[in-house]
Design a protein around this motif. Structure first.
Motif, PDB file in Angstrom:
ATOM      1  N   ARG A  45       0.854  -1.188   0.000  1.00 19.97           N
ATOM      2  CA  ARG A  45       0.000   0.000   0.000  1.00 19.97           C
ATOM      3  C   ARG A  45       0.889   1.237   0.000  1.00 19.97           C
ATOM      4  NH1 ARG A  45      -4.132  -0.462   4.818  1.00 19.97           N
ATOM      5  NH2 ARG A  45      -5.080   1.311   3.789  1.00 19.97           N
ATOM      6  N   LYS A  96     -11.083  14.698   0.270  1.00 13.73           N
ATOM      7  CA  LYS A  96     -12.383  14.064   0.020  1.00 13.73           C
ATOM      8  C   LYS A  96     -12.459  13.500  -1.399  1.00 13.73           C
ATOM      9  CE  LYS A  96     -15.033  16.714   3.363  1.00 13.73           C
ATOM     10  NZ  LYS A  96     -16.066  17.720   3.576  1.00 13.73           N
ATOM     11  N   LYS A 112     -10.272  10.332  -1.608  1.00 13.79           N
ATOM     12  CA  LYS A 112     -10.927   9.202  -0.947  1.00 13.79           C
ATOM     13  C   LYS A 112     -11.994   8.611  -1.858  1.00 13.79           C
ATOM     14  CE  LYS A 112     -10.859   8.074   3.079  1.00 13.79           C
ATOM     15  NZ  LYS A 112     -10.244   6.962   3.786  1.00 13.79           N
ATOM     16  N   GLY A 113     -12.760   9.481  -2.528  1.00 11.71           N
ATOM     17  CA  GLY A 113     -13.787   9.017  -3.447  1.00 11.71           C
ATOM     18  C   GLY A 113     -13.207   8.336  -4.673  1.00 11.71           C
ATOM     19  N   THR A 146     -10.348   6.771  -4.950  1.00 13.31           N
ATOM     20  CA  THR A 146      -9.688   5.500  -4.651  1.00 13.31           C
ATOM     21  C   THR A 146     -10.676   4.443  -4.163  1.00 13.31           C
ATOM     22  OG1 THR A 146      -9.077   6.294  -2.450  1.00 13.31           O
ATOM     23  CG2 THR A 146      -7.428   6.506  -4.200  1.00 13.31           C
ATOM     24  N   ASP A 147     -11.961   4.752  -4.161  1.00 11.97           N
ATOM     25  CA  ASP A 147     -12.978   3.755  -3.833  1.00 11.97           C
ATOM     26  C   ASP A 147     -13.335   2.892  -5.038  1.00 11.97           C
ATOM     27  OD1 ASP A 147     -13.408   3.799  -1.167  1.00 11.97           O
ATOM     28  OD2 ASP A 147     -15.152   5.124  -1.215  1.00 11.97           O
ATOM     29  N   GLU A 148     -12.840   3.269  -6.210  1.00 14.14           N
ATOM     30  CA  GLU A 148     -13.066   2.468  -7.411  1.00 14.14           C
ATOM     31  C   GLU A 148     -12.425   1.096  -7.208  1.00 14.14           C
ATOM     32  OE1 GLU A 148     -11.224   4.518 -10.632  1.00 14.14           O
ATOM     33  OE2 GLU A 148     -12.475   6.287 -10.403  1.00 14.14           O
ATOM     34  N   PRO A 149     -13.018   0.060  -7.797  1.00 20.99           N
ATOM     35  CA  PRO A 149     -12.453  -1.292  -7.619  1.00 20.99           C
ATOM     36  C   PRO A 149     -10.981  -1.419  -8.031  1.00 20.99           C
ATOM     37  CG  PRO A 149     -14.628  -1.410  -8.593  1.00 20.99           C
ATOM     38  CD  PRO A 149     -14.264   0.045  -8.535  1.00 20.99           C
ATOM     39  N   ARG A 208      -9.034   0.357  -5.026  1.00 24.10           N
ATOM     40  CA  ARG A 208      -9.450   0.095  -3.645  1.00 24.10           C
ATOM     41  C   ARG A 208      -8.345  -0.631  -2.886  1.00 24.10           C
ATOM     42  NH1 ARG A 208     -14.655  -2.305  -4.035  1.00 24.10           N
ATOM     43  NH2 ARG A 208     -15.375  -0.174  -4.290  1.00 24.10           N
ATOM     44  N   GLY A 209      -7.974  -0.074  -1.726  1.00 21.68           N
ATOM     45  CA  GLY A 209      -6.956  -0.692  -0.881  1.00 21.68           C
ATOM     46  C   GLY A 209      -5.524  -0.465  -1.319  1.00 21.68           C
ATOM     47  N   LYS A 220      -3.041   4.393   1.657  1.00 23.32           N
ATOM     48  CA  LYS A 220      -3.524   4.795   2.970  1.00 23.32           C
ATOM     49  C   LYS A 220      -3.293   6.292   3.097  1.00 23.32           C
ATOM     50  CE  LYS A 220      -2.877   4.067   7.882  1.00 23.32           C
ATOM     51  NZ  LYS A 220      -4.174   3.648   8.360  1.00 23.32           N
TER      52      LYS A 220
END
Length: 80
Positions: free
Chosen positions: A5, A26, A29-30, A32-35, A38-39, A42
């Motif tokens: 990570r 913000k 964060k939005g 990096t929520d894409e598949p 994701r993860g 940090k």
């Protein structure tokens, strides 16, 4: 198997906040929520990095991003 990570340090000093660091956080964060992302990273909010004239400032891994945008940071995150 170890999952790697990237650490993303986001300056939260007063000049960076005035230059849009909260909004940038913000949006990142939005984004990096894409598949696909994701993860992969940090996010860590920091105190002032003493680079106020180049706000907002973000460190991705070992790369320092000055006067940055979401696109620039995402490009650095996607690099291996």
């Amino acid at each position: 198997m170890k999952h790697k990570r990237k650490l993303v340090f986001i300056c939260n000093g007063s000049d960076c906040k005035k230059s849009g660091a909260k909004k940038l956080y913000k949006e990142l964060k939005g984004a990096t929520d894409e598949p696909s992302l994701r993860g992969s990273c940090k996010f860590i909010k920091t105190k002032c990095m003493d680079m106020c004239k180049t706000a907002p400032n973000i460190i991705v891994g070992d790369h320092f991003c000055k006067k940055t945008s979401v696109e620039k940071v995402l490009t650095e995150i996607k690099k291996s």
